[in-house]
Enzyme design. Structure first.
Site, PDB file in Angstrom:
ATOM      1  N   ASP A 113      24.369   6.688 -35.748  1.00  0.00           N
ATOM      2  CA  ASP A 113      23.848   7.370 -36.830  1.00  0.00           C
ATOM      3  C   ASP A 113      24.191   8.735 -36.907  1.00  0.00           C
ATOM      4  OD1 ASP A 113      22.161   4.858 -37.614  1.00  0.00           O
ATOM      5  OD2 ASP A 113      21.242   5.326 -35.705  1.00  0.00           O
ATOM      6  N   ASP A 159      22.380  11.694 -38.651  1.00  0.00           N
ATOM      7  CA  ASP A 159      21.411  12.348 -39.276  1.00  0.00           C
ATOM      8  C   ASP A 159      21.696  13.753 -39.610  1.00  0.00           C
ATOM      9  OD1 ASP A 159      19.861  10.121 -38.773  1.00  0.00           O
ATOM     10  OD2 ASP A 159      18.862  10.676 -36.922  1.00  0.00           O
ATOM     11  N   ASP A 199      12.140  17.351 -29.689  1.00  0.00           N
ATOM     12  CA  ASP A 199      11.673  16.885 -28.400  1.00  0.00           C
ATOM     13  C   ASP A 199      11.953  17.344 -27.318  1.00  0.00           C
ATOM     14  OD1 ASP A 199      13.989  15.270 -29.140  1.00  0.00           O
ATOM     15  OD2 ASP A 199      12.840  13.441 -28.907  1.00  0.00           O
TER      16      ASP A 199
END
Length: 382
Positions: free
Chosen positions: A68, A70, A134
């Site tokens: 992906d 993003d 994170d």
């Protein structure tokens, strides 16, 4: 090597981020999806900041093809929606935008503020946005127009050292979002990076925080594991850090009490990974077979069951109910679980063909029989 600066309250320059040039990071522009590049270019030409962010940047650095791409931007969701007709806004609390190009979906998010913590929903700046990422290996921003990586947290060096290091303070990171523990385990299993002893210890001590997480979110995480092609490694890490008991409590309990079942279960996950790597279009039901087959096989002596149980429908319904309880709190699409059960039974010599409607009818009939039986017992007792 370049640097990004900002000013403190007294007007003094502060070094905020390291900027790696294309000669230093080694990412080739042709490795970036052309439609992702088109989105970023349009946002930039419209006066907004826009970057690739997270796992895509990490994968490009280590030479892997990202699944992906993003994108993060200073544009608000409503503004993004106006710029791209082929898009829709999703989410209730913090809104994101999905931009569609054929069967490809690109997630475009707005910089978030940290004024309400790392899971806050207010819009912010890139300097704030990085503080709510994170782990450092995901806190990287790639500018494909300038071909530069902006690194606030030392993520590039951590990737080179193969270290998973939290961005958010350890006393807050898992309290604010327990699912981050699953992400840490996933990164350790799929990137070749390792968790420190202290991080592993913190995850074990915090594993119970997954208990109140919604079944829908846990299902989403488990489906990611099943589809990853690294299910064996991820589940092995999750077992070692006491996390898997919250994803699949019954299976975990059976593995803890029965070494033979544990061995079969993990071997099935290896076979699942082979399926995912070879058959990219495999339906979910095909993958679920590898989660439920060993459980179903151990329910009874199927050779005798077939011989002495002529009502295949009732046998199937009982198996379905046992299997449904086995995979809780996971809640996959019913038709896919039914498919997995039928395939598993067929491998065990039991051929049952039932549609969803027939299954519901058989289940209703079984429940009626059970209810009538309970009433008869109550009458006899009186």
């Amino acid at each position: 090597m370049l640097f990004r600066y900002s000013k403190d309250k007294k007007g003094r320059l502060l070094k905020k981020a390291v900027i790696y040039t294309k000669e230093e990071h080694g990412i080739k522009l042709n490795e970036v999806d052309s439609d992702a590049l088109r989105i970023i270019t349009h946002l930039r030409e419209s006066g907004f900041m826009a970057y690739l962010v997270g796992g895509a940047v990490r994968d490009l650095i280590v030479g892997k093809k990202p699944k992906d791409f993003d994108i993060v931007t200073s544009a608000t969701p409503s503004r993004i929606k106006k710029l791209f007709r082929n898009s829709r806004i999703i989410g209730r609390r913090f809104r994101l935008v999905h931009v569609f190009f054929g069967d490809k979906i690109f997630e475009v998010s707005t910089f978030r503020s940290i004024k309400d913590g790392s899971v806050g929903n207010a819009f912010g700046t890139i300097d704030e946005d990085v503080m709510r990422r994170d782990f450092t290996l995901n806190a990287l921003y790639y500018d494909p127009l300038e071909e530069q990586i902006i690194d606030y947290m030392g993520g590039v060096q951590d990737i080179k050292k193969a270290v998973i290091r939290p961005v958010i303070p350890m006393d807050k990171i898992f309290v604010e979002d327990p699912v981050r523990m699953l992400r840490a385990v996933k990164y350790a299993a799929t990137t070749g990076c390792h968790m420190s002893w202290f991080l592993k210890r913190k995850i074990r001590k915090s594993a119970h925080l997954l208990s109140p997480v919604s079944p829908s979110r846990l299902t989403e995480e488990l489906l990611k594991i099943i589809n990853s092609g690294h299910a064996y490694e991820i589940v092995s890490q999750a077992l070692a850090t006491d996390l898997y008991m919250y994803l699949q409590p019954t299976a975990t309990a059976m593995m803890y009490s029965n070494h033979s079942f544990e061995k079969k279960y993990l071997e099935s996950l290896k076979a699942l990974d082979e399926l995912v790597s070879k058959k990219h279009d495999a339906r979910l039901g095909e993958k679920l077979v590898y989660l439920v087959y060993d459980f179903i096989a151990g329910l009874t002596d199927w050779s005798k069951e077939v011989q002495y149980t002529p009502a295949a429908g009732e046998l199937y319904v009982k198996t379905w109910r046992d299997c449904r309880n086995f995979i809780l709190p996971m809640n996959p699409q019913r038709s896919e679980l039914e498919y997995a059960i039928r395939v598993s039974l067929k491998k065990l010599g039991v051929s049952v063909r039932m549609s969803s409607g027939e299954l519901r009818a058989a289940t209703k009939m079984k429940n009626m029989k059970t209810s009538n039986s309970e009433k008869s017992v109550a009458v006899a007792a009186n």
